[in-house]
Motif scaffolding. Structure first.
Motif, PDB file in Angstrom:
ATOM      1  N   GLY A  77       3.089   5.780  -2.774  1.00 14.64           N
ATOM      2  CA  GLY A  77       4.278   6.489  -3.238  1.00 14.64           C
ATOM      3  C   GLY A  77       4.237   6.695  -4.744  1.00 14.64           C
ATOM      4  N   ARG A  78       3.838   5.605  -5.447  1.00 16.73           N
ATOM      5  CA  ARG A  78       3.787   5.713  -6.904  1.00 16.73           C
ATOM      6  C   ARG A  78       2.741   6.751  -7.353  1.00 16.73           C
ATOM      7  NH1 ARG A  78       3.316   0.008  -8.317  1.00 16.73           N
ATOM      8  NH2 ARG A  78       5.308  -0.512  -7.420  1.00 16.73           N
ATOM      9  N   GLY A  79       1.612   6.757  -6.600  1.00 12.09           N
ATOM     10  CA  GLY A  79       0.555   7.731  -6.908  1.00 12.09           C
ATOM     11  C   GLY A  79       1.071   9.157  -6.784  1.00 12.09           C
ATOM     12  N   ILE A  80       1.806   9.342  -5.694  1.00  8.46           N
ATOM     13  CA  ILE A  80       2.357  10.682  -5.479  1.00  8.46           C
ATOM     14  C   ILE A  80       3.355  11.020  -6.590  1.00  8.46           C
ATOM     15  CG2 ILE A  80       3.955  11.958  -3.990  1.00  8.46           C
ATOM     16  CD1 ILE A  80       2.428  10.683  -1.615  1.00  8.46           C
ATOM     17  N   TYR A  81       4.148   9.999  -6.964  1.00  8.01           N
ATOM     18  CA  TYR A  81       5.119  10.220  -8.034  1.00  8.01           C
ATOM     19  C   TYR A  81       4.400  10.643  -9.320  1.00  8.01           C
ATOM     20  CZ  TYR A  81       8.292   9.278 -11.847  1.00  8.01           C
ATOM     21  OH  TYR A  81       9.038   9.396 -12.984  1.00  8.01           O
ATOM     22  N   ARG A  82       3.296   9.852  -9.633  1.00 11.86           N
ATOM     23  CA  ARG A  82       2.552  10.200 -10.853  1.00 11.86           C
ATOM     24  C   ARG A  82       2.006  11.624 -10.794  1.00 11.86           C
ATOM     25  NH1 ARG A  82       0.864   4.859 -11.479  1.00 11.86           N
ATOM     26  NH2 ARG A  82      -0.848   5.162 -10.046  1.00 11.86           N
ATOM     27  N   PHE A  83       1.511  11.966  -9.584  1.00 11.16           N
ATOM     28  CA  PHE A  83       0.950  13.300  -9.402  1.00 11.16           C
ATOM     29  C   PHE A  83       2.010  14.373  -9.669  1.00 11.16           C
ATOM     30  CE2 PHE A  83       0.371  16.921  -6.502  1.00 11.16           C
ATOM     31  CZ  PHE A  83      -0.803  17.430  -7.009  1.00 11.16           C
ATOM     32  N   PHE A  84       3.182  14.189  -9.033  1.00 14.22           N
ATOM     33  CA  PHE A  84       4.235  15.189  -9.220  1.00 14.22           C
ATOM     34  C   PHE A  84       4.735  15.205 -10.656  1.00 14.22           C
ATOM     35  CE2 PHE A  84       4.899  15.061  -4.515  1.00 14.22           C
ATOM     36  CZ  PHE A  84       4.578  16.385  -4.317  1.00 14.22           C
ATOM     37  N   LYS A  85       4.792  13.989 -11.265  1.00 18.23           N
ATOM     38  CA  LYS A  85       5.250  13.902 -12.638  1.00 18.23           C
ATOM     39  C   LYS A  85       4.349  14.752 -13.541  1.00 18.23           C
ATOM     40  CE  LYS A  85       7.481  11.360 -16.009  1.00 18.23           C
ATOM     41  NZ  LYS A  85       7.054  12.221 -17.098  1.00 18.23           N
ATOM     42  N   ARG A  86       3.020  14.603 -13.306  1.00 16.05           N
ATOM     43  CA  ARG A  86       2.084  15.364 -14.135  1.00 16.05           C
ATOM     44  C   ARG A  86       2.272  16.871 -13.924  1.00 16.05           C
ATOM     45  NH1 ARG A  86      -2.717  12.749 -12.977  1.00 16.05           N
ATOM     46  NH2 ARG A  86      -3.288  14.314 -11.459  1.00 16.05           N
ATOM     47  N   GLU A  87       2.385  17.258 -12.637  1.00 12.70           N
ATOM     48  CA  GLU A  87       2.601  18.676 -12.329  1.00 12.70           C
ATOM     49  C   GLU A  87       3.867  19.197 -13.006  1.00 12.70           C
ATOM     50  OE1 GLU A  87       1.180  20.707  -9.038  1.00 12.70           O
ATOM     51  OE2 GLU A  87      -0.342  19.995 -10.436  1.00 12.70           O
ATOM     52  N   MET A  88       4.919  18.360 -12.953  1.00 13.14           N
ATOM     53  CA  MET A  88       6.193  18.793 -13.514  1.00 13.14           C
ATOM     54  C   MET A  88       6.106  18.929 -15.029  1.00 13.14           C
ATOM     55  SD  MET A  88       9.071  16.941 -11.233  1.00 13.14           S
ATOM     56  CE  MET A  88      10.204  16.593 -12.551  1.00 13.14           C
ATOM     57  N   ASP A  89       5.450  17.926 -15.674  1.00 18.01           N
ATOM     58  CA  ASP A  89       5.299  18.002 -17.121  1.00 18.01           C
ATOM     59  C   ASP A  89       4.569  19.272 -17.516  1.00 18.01           C
ATOM     60  OD1 ASP A  89       6.607  15.668 -17.384  1.00 18.01           O
ATOM     61  OD2 ASP A  89       4.819  14.424 -17.723  1.00 18.01           O
ATOM     62  N   GLU A  90       3.532  19.588 -16.722  1.00 18.56           N
ATOM     63  CA  GLU A  90       2.764  20.801 -17.036  1.00 18.56           C
ATOM     64  C   GLU A  90       3.620  22.041 -16.892  1.00 18.56           C
ATOM     65  OE1 GLU A  90      -0.914  20.974 -14.810  1.00 18.56           O
ATOM     66  OE2 GLU A  90      -1.580  19.186 -15.912  1.00 18.56           O
TER      67      GLU A  90
ATOM     68  N   ARG B 286       0.821  -1.217   0.000  1.00 17.38           N
ATOM     69  CA  ARG B 286       0.000   0.000   0.000  1.00 17.38           C
ATOM     70  C   ARG B 286       0.852   1.263   0.000  1.00 17.38           C
ATOM     71  NH1 ARG B 286      -3.623   2.069   3.439  1.00 17.38           N
ATOM     72  NH2 ARG B 286      -5.580   2.348   2.368  1.00 17.38           N
ATOM     73  N   ALA B 287       1.846   1.199   0.895  1.00 17.02           N
ATOM     74  CA  ALA B 287       2.731   2.375   0.988  1.00 17.02           C
ATOM     75  C   ALA B 287       3.390   2.633  -0.364  1.00 17.02           C
ATOM     76  CB  ALA B 287       3.788   2.144   2.061  1.00 17.02           C
ATOM     77  N   LYS B 288       3.793   1.495  -0.997  1.00 20.64           N
ATOM     78  CA  LYS B 288       4.478   1.611  -2.278  1.00 20.64           C
ATOM     79  C   LYS B 288       3.560   2.250  -3.337  1.00 20.64           C
ATOM     80  CE  LYS B 288       8.235  -1.294  -3.875  1.00 20.64           C
ATOM     81  NZ  LYS B 288       8.626  -2.642  -4.227  1.00 20.64           N
ATOM     82  N   GLU B 289       2.310   1.726  -3.350  1.00 23.21           N
ATOM     83  CA  GLU B 289       1.352   2.260  -4.314  1.00 23.21           C
ATOM     84  C   GLU B 289       1.120   3.756  -4.104  1.00 23.21           C
ATOM     85  OE1 GLU B 289      -2.519   0.421  -4.690  1.00 23.21           O
ATOM     86  OE2 GLU B 289      -1.449  -1.430  -5.234  1.00 23.21           O
TER      87      GLU B 289
END
Ligand code: C2E
Ligand code: MG
Ligand code: MG
Ligand code: MG
Length: 288
Positions: free
Chosen positions: A6-19, A1-4
């Motif tokens: 973490g990945r969710g947060i990564y995806r979130f930041f990735k999207r923010e960064m791409d934008e 769960r923790a890993k997931e």
């Protein structure tokens, strides 16, 4: 769960960064076009002699009149220019415009121009400044170049070498935002600056925090001992003016003296007999 998670947060930041990367790219494209299309504007802010309030010079502060986003302040596009190889043409444009404007003033007041660290690290800078002075007819002693101490970090020897060559032209060098960096004192030791500008973060706390008051007083003492005139930035109140005057500060800059404004708003100050600097009328709309 923790890993997931973490990945969710990564995806979130990735999207923010791409934008934000896309956003910056589009801003960079617009800026490149804007520089050639004449969308940059130089605003001027007065500096007054503390002793009698007489305006003794102006600082050039660039703005970008974006066709759809409106007026953009420098801190929102100078970093974009630096990251995209646009600071050289931008800086050259500001320098040329400011020198040409100042050369046409009736009174031979001083004009201060900010330099990005990248400009100071360019070995072609002194030649450019020399050429601009000649082509605009501005006498070198009327030009003051403002640098921050971070400008000396990248290639210390080259920056110092450029500063010496600029001084040899007769141009003055001011240390901007004094006290906010990591090595303000060693920078002062390494080069004979013609002016120290105390950062507004100290000035705004005069009489609000004892420590700020002590620091401002100490910088003024330092300037006196080194025989370098000190300017206070961000002067907004009569109380600050009174304090700085009583502590022998040489020059004042801030909304209490005058806000930055387009060239035509400073005609009154640059005429042969200028009106004394006045505190801004609170009922009047500010220049920006
Ligand atoms: P700076 O050189 O320290 O300029 C002073 C900043 O303080 C200006 O912000 C000015 O509008 C603002 N200011 C002046 N008086 C007051 C006051 O009483 N209260 C407050 N709160 N602020 C005051 P601005 O015009 O937004 O410029 C921000 C920074 O952008 C400048 O800081 C300078 O580092 C940079 N900059 C501006 N023009 C240029 C340029 O042509 N080239 C480069 N490389 N940097 C520039
Ligand atoms: Mg400045
Ligand atoms: Mg400053
Ligand atoms: Mg500052």
């Amino acid at each position: 769960r923790a890993k997931e998670g973490g990945r969710g947060i990564y995806r979130f930041f990735k999207r923010e960064m791409d934008e934000s990367i896309r956003e910056r790219r589009s801003l960079a494209r617009d800026l490149k076009q804007g520089i050639t299309d004449g969308e940059l504007v130089v605003y001027y802010q007065p500096l007054a002699r503390a002793a009698d309030g007489e305006v003794c010079g102006f600082e050039a502060l660039v703005r970008w009149q974006h066709p759809t986003r409106g007026m953009i302040p420098p801190l929102d596009f100078i970093p974009v220019a630096e990251e995209n190889g646009l600071i050289a043409p931008l800086g050259e444009w500001v320098l040329r415009q400011a020198c040409a404007d100042a050369a046409a003033w009736e009174k031979p007041l001083r004009i201060a121009v900010n330099l990005s660290p990248l400009q100071l690290n360019n070995p072609a800078l002194p030649t450019l400044v020399h050429e601009v002075l000649i082509s605009t007819g501005l006498s070198p002693h009327r030009l003051e170049l403002e640098i921050t101490e971070s400008a000396l970090f990248k290639d210390y020897q080259r920056a110092l070498d450029n500063l010496r060559r600029l001084k040899a032209l007769g141009v003055r060098i001011a240390m901007d935002d004094f006290g906010t960096g990591f090595s303000s004192l060693s920078t002062l030791q390494s080069f004979p600056f013609d002016k120290i500008k105390i950062d507004k973060s100290f000035v705004e706390n005069i009489h609000r925090h004892d420590r700020a008051t002590v620091i401002v007083r100490a910088v003024l003492g330092l300037g006196r001992s080194l025989e370098i005139p000190v300017v206070a930035e961000g002067v907004e109140t009569q109380e600050q003016i009174n304090f700085l005057r009583s502590e022998d500060c040489a020059e004042l800059q801030g909304y209490a003296i005058g806000r930055p404004g387009p060239l035509h708003t400073l005609e009154a100050w640059t005429r042969a007999n200028p009106a004394p600097a006045q505190a801004p009328d609170q009922t009047q709309a500010p220049a920006e």
